[in-house]
Design a protein around this motif. Structure first.
Motif, PDB file in Angstrom:
ATOM      1  N   LEU A   1       0.825  -1.211   0.000  1.00 33.62           N
ATOM      2  CA  LEU A   1       0.000   0.000   0.000  1.00 33.62           C
ATOM      3  C   LEU A   1       0.859   1.260   0.000  1.00 33.62           C
ATOM      4  N   ILE A   2       1.984   1.229   0.707  1.00 35.45           N
ATOM      5  CA  ILE A   2       2.907   2.368   0.675  1.00 35.45           C
ATOM      6  C   ILE A   2       3.431   2.571  -0.736  1.00 35.45           C
ATOM      7  N   GLY A   3       3.835   1.475  -1.364  1.00 36.81           N
ATOM      8  CA  GLY A   3       4.334   1.571  -2.733  1.00 36.81           C
ATOM      9  C   GLY A   3       3.287   2.013  -3.722  1.00 36.81           C
ATOM     10  N   SER A   4       2.021   1.768  -3.398  1.00 40.39           N
ATOM     11  CA  SER A   4       0.927   2.087  -4.312  1.00 40.39           C
ATOM     12  C   SER A   4       0.591   3.568  -4.381  1.00 40.39           C
ATOM     13  N   VAL A   5       1.116   4.356  -3.457  1.00 41.31           N
ATOM     14  CA  VAL A   5       0.819   5.792  -3.493  1.00 41.31           C
ATOM     15  C   VAL A   5       1.274   6.353  -4.839  1.00 41.31           C
TER      16      VAL A   5
ATOM     17  N   GLY B   1       9.972   3.508  -1.135  1.00 44.61           N
ATOM     18  CA  GLY B   1      10.751   2.275  -1.114  1.00 44.61           C
ATOM     19  C   GLY B   1      11.502   2.098   0.184  1.00 44.61           C
ATOM     20  N   TRP B   2      12.071   3.196   0.697  1.00 47.96           N
ATOM     21  CA  TRP B   2      12.816   3.126   1.957  1.00 47.96           C
ATOM     22  C   TRP B   2      11.876   2.788   3.117  1.00 47.96           C
ATOM     23  N   ALA B   3      10.733   3.462   3.162  1.00 49.87           N
ATOM     24  CA  ALA B   3       9.795   3.251   4.270  1.00 49.87           C
ATOM     25  C   ALA B   3       9.239   1.835   4.274  1.00 49.87           C
ATOM     26  N   ALA B   4       8.855   1.345   3.095  1.00 52.70           N
ATOM     27  CA  ALA B   4       8.292  -0.004   3.009  1.00 52.70           C
ATOM     28  C   ALA B   4       9.325  -1.052   3.408  1.00 52.70           C
ATOM     29  N   THR B   5      10.552  -0.890   2.931  1.00 58.44           N
ATOM     30  CA  THR B   5      11.612  -1.841   3.258  1.00 58.44           C
ATOM     31  C   THR B   5      11.943  -1.810   4.751  1.00 58.44           C
ATOM     32  N   SER B   6      11.873  -0.626   5.333  1.00 54.08           N
ATOM     33  CA  SER B   6      12.173  -0.469   6.761  1.00 54.08           C
ATOM     34  C   SER B   6      11.128  -1.127   7.647  1.00 54.08           C
TER      35      SER B   6
ATOM     36  N   HIS C   1       4.066   0.243  -6.733  1.00 57.51           N
ATOM     37  CA  HIS C   1       4.315   1.414  -7.586  1.00 57.51           C
ATOM     38  C   HIS C   1       3.949   1.121  -9.042  1.00 57.51           C
ATOM     39  N   ILE C   2       4.286  -0.063  -9.490  1.00 57.68           N
ATOM     40  CA  ILE C   2       4.001  -0.426 -10.885  1.00 57.68           C
ATOM     41  C   ILE C   2       2.518  -0.704 -11.086  1.00 57.68           C
TER      42      ILE C   2
ATOM     43  N   PRO D   1      -0.427   0.223  -8.887  1.00 55.44           N
ATOM     44  CA  PRO D   1      -1.011   0.855  -7.697  1.00 55.44           C
ATOM     45  C   PRO D   1      -2.512   0.642  -7.577  1.00 55.44           C
ATOM     46  N   ILE D   2      -2.943   0.168  -6.418  1.00 54.96           N
ATOM     47  CA  ILE D   2      -4.362  -0.087  -6.201  1.00 54.96           C
ATOM     48  C   ILE D   2      -5.160   1.208  -6.204  1.00 54.96           C
ATOM     49  N   TYR D   3      -4.477   2.334  -5.878  1.00 54.59           N
ATOM     50  CA  TYR D   3      -5.164   3.629  -5.827  1.00 54.59           C
ATOM     51  C   TYR D   3      -5.331   4.272  -7.197  1.00 54.59           C
ATOM     52  N   ALA D   4      -4.733   3.686  -8.222  1.00 56.56           N
ATOM     53  CA  ALA D   4      -4.748   4.336  -9.536  1.00 56.56           C
ATOM     54  C   ALA D   4      -5.046   3.340 -10.648  1.00 56.56           C
ATOM     55  N   GLY D   5      -5.977   2.434 -10.393  1.00 58.10           N
ATOM     56  CA  GLY D   5      -6.380   1.493 -11.433  1.00 58.10           C
ATOM     57  C   GLY D   5      -5.273   0.575 -11.896  1.00 58.10           C
ATOM     58  N   PHE D   6      -4.258   0.339 -11.026  1.00 51.70           N
ATOM     59  CA  PHE D   6      -3.153  -0.572 -11.323  1.00 51.70           C
ATOM     60  C   PHE D   6      -2.328  -0.115 -12.529  1.00 51.70           C
ATOM     61  N   ARG D   7      -2.317   1.197 -12.778  1.00 53.86           N
ATOM     62  CA  ARG D   7      -1.485   1.782 -13.845  1.00 53.86           C
ATOM     63  C   ARG D   7      -0.479   2.725 -13.216  1.00 53.86           C
ATOM     64  N   GLY D   8       0.764   2.278 -13.087  1.00 51.71           N
ATOM     65  CA  GLY D   8       1.771   3.081 -12.424  1.00 51.71           C
ATOM     66  C   GLY D   8       3.002   3.321 -13.269  1.00 51.71           C
ATOM     67  N   GLY D   9       4.137   3.451 -12.587  1.00 48.43           N
ATOM     68  CA  GLY D   9       5.392   3.716 -13.274  1.00 48.43           C
ATOM     69  C   GLY D   9       6.278   2.483 -13.328  1.00 48.43           C
ATOM     70  N   LYS D  10       7.568   2.708 -13.534  1.00 49.66           N
ATOM     71  CA  LYS D  10       8.511   1.601 -13.676  1.00 49.66           C
ATOM     72  C   LYS D  10       9.168   1.213 -12.361  1.00 49.66           C
ATOM     73  N   GLY D  11       9.045   2.044 -11.352  1.00 48.72           N
ATOM     74  CA  GLY D  11       9.522   1.686 -10.026  1.00 48.72           C
ATOM     75  C   GLY D  11      10.985   1.930  -9.755  1.00 48.72           C
ATOM     76  N   VAL D  12      11.674   2.687 -10.613  1.00 46.83           N
ATOM     77  CA  VAL D  12      13.115   2.884 -10.439  1.00 46.83           C
ATOM     78  C   VAL D  12      13.411   3.625  -9.134  1.00 46.83           C
ATOM     79  N   ALA D  13      12.702   4.729  -8.888  1.00 42.97           N
ATOM     80  CA  ALA D  13      12.952   5.503  -7.672  1.00 42.97           C
ATOM     81  C   ALA D  13      12.602   4.689  -6.427  1.00 42.97           C
ATOM     82  N   THR D  14      11.554   3.889  -6.513  1.00 38.56           N
ATOM     83  CA  THR D  14      11.155   3.058  -5.379  1.00 38.56           C
ATOM     84  C   THR D  14      12.193   1.970  -5.119  1.00 38.56           C
ATOM     85  N   VAL D  15      12.757   1.417  -6.172  1.00 42.21           N
ATOM     86  CA  VAL D  15      13.852   0.459  -6.025  1.00 42.21           C
ATOM     87  C   VAL D  15      15.046   1.128  -5.341  1.00 42.21           C
ATOM     88  N   LEU D  16      15.319   2.374  -5.732  1.00 44.47           N
ATOM     89  CA  LEU D  16      16.422   3.114  -5.121  1.00 44.47           C
ATOM     90  C   LEU D  16      16.217   3.238  -3.612  1.00 44.47           C
ATOM     91  N   GLY D  17      15.004   3.601  -3.212  1.00 48.47           N
ATOM     92  CA  GLY D  17      14.721   3.709  -1.790  1.00 48.47           C
ATOM     93  C   GLY D  17      14.834   2.381  -1.076  1.00 48.47           C
TER      94      GLY D  17
END
Length: 212
Positions: A15-19, A67-72, A103-104, A106-122
């Motif tokens: 859910l955090i990643g889905s924002v 990504g950082w928060a979810a992993t933590s 992120h890729i 997202p439940i909040y956006a009809g499951f249409r997201g991005g590539k997740g690079v920044a989230t992977v970085l976190g």
């Protein structure tokens, strides 16, 4: 292992990643759906491309934090006694991957997201901050030289995998080493359209220091 607590935190990681940061920034501040412009992705790269460097920087920072928060959350599990110390890395990777999936898709956006690079970085920043610090320098250097976010992202991903082969950055758990190479391969695969545009000379550059 506290199964209910673990399952709850794993759901929280997704859910955090889905924002949908890029989508909400585009709609709230610019009145547009970022997915209908540029590459069609709801991520930091397309935000840079469509909205500019300030909105792109904000989106990237928040997506890294996701990504950082979810992993933590794995550390929270450990501190609460829900998991054993020897299992920490496995749950860090699981929580991080779930955030990237969120992120890729997202439940909040009809499951249409991005590539997740920044989230992977976190995600990797929470697991291997020293190695990621060098990768950030690689990302910035490539971005300053060429002004392609996609190329910078792939270079940083490959750098992460290769750095782990060197003694100063070699992880204690070989799983992280394997994961680094898998991650680099996935980054290249998900950027295959960008690679084609780079070859054709049609990939969009991001403006830096007022340059177009």
């Amino acid at each position: 292992m506290n199964i209910p607590a673990v399952l709850g935190l794993l759901v929280a990681a997704y859910l955090i990643g889905s924002v949908p940061t890029a989508l909400w920034v585009g709609k709230w501040f610019f009145g547009l759906d970022i997915r209908e412009h540029g590459s069609g992705n709801s991520g930091a790269t397309n935000t840079f491309r469509v909205l500019g460097k300030r909105p792109g920087s904000v989106v990237m920072a928040i997506d890294v934090f996701k990504g950082w928060a979810a992993t933590s959350l794995a550390t929270v599990m450990l501190n609460q006694g829900a998991i054993q110390a020897g299992h920490l890395l496995y749950f860090q990777l699981t929580c991080g991957v779930l955030a990237v999936v969120g992120h890729i898709y997202p439940i909040y956006a009809g499951f249409r997201g991005g590539k997740g690079v920044a989230t992977v970085l976190g995600m990797m920043l929470a697991i291997a901050p020293g190695t990621v610090g060098v990768c950030i320098l690689v990302f910035l250097a490539v971005l300053l030289l060429f002004r392609y976010v996609s190329l910078s992202s792939m270079a940083a991903g490959v750098a992460f995998a290769l750095l782990q082969l060197l003694p100063p950055f070699r992880p204690d758990n070989s799983l992280l080493l394997v994961f680094g190479f898998v991650l680099a391969g996935l980054l290249i695969y998900t950027h295959r359209a960008n690679i084609e545009r780079l070859r054709a000379g049609t990939e969009s550059r991001v403006p830096l220091f007022g340059r177009k």
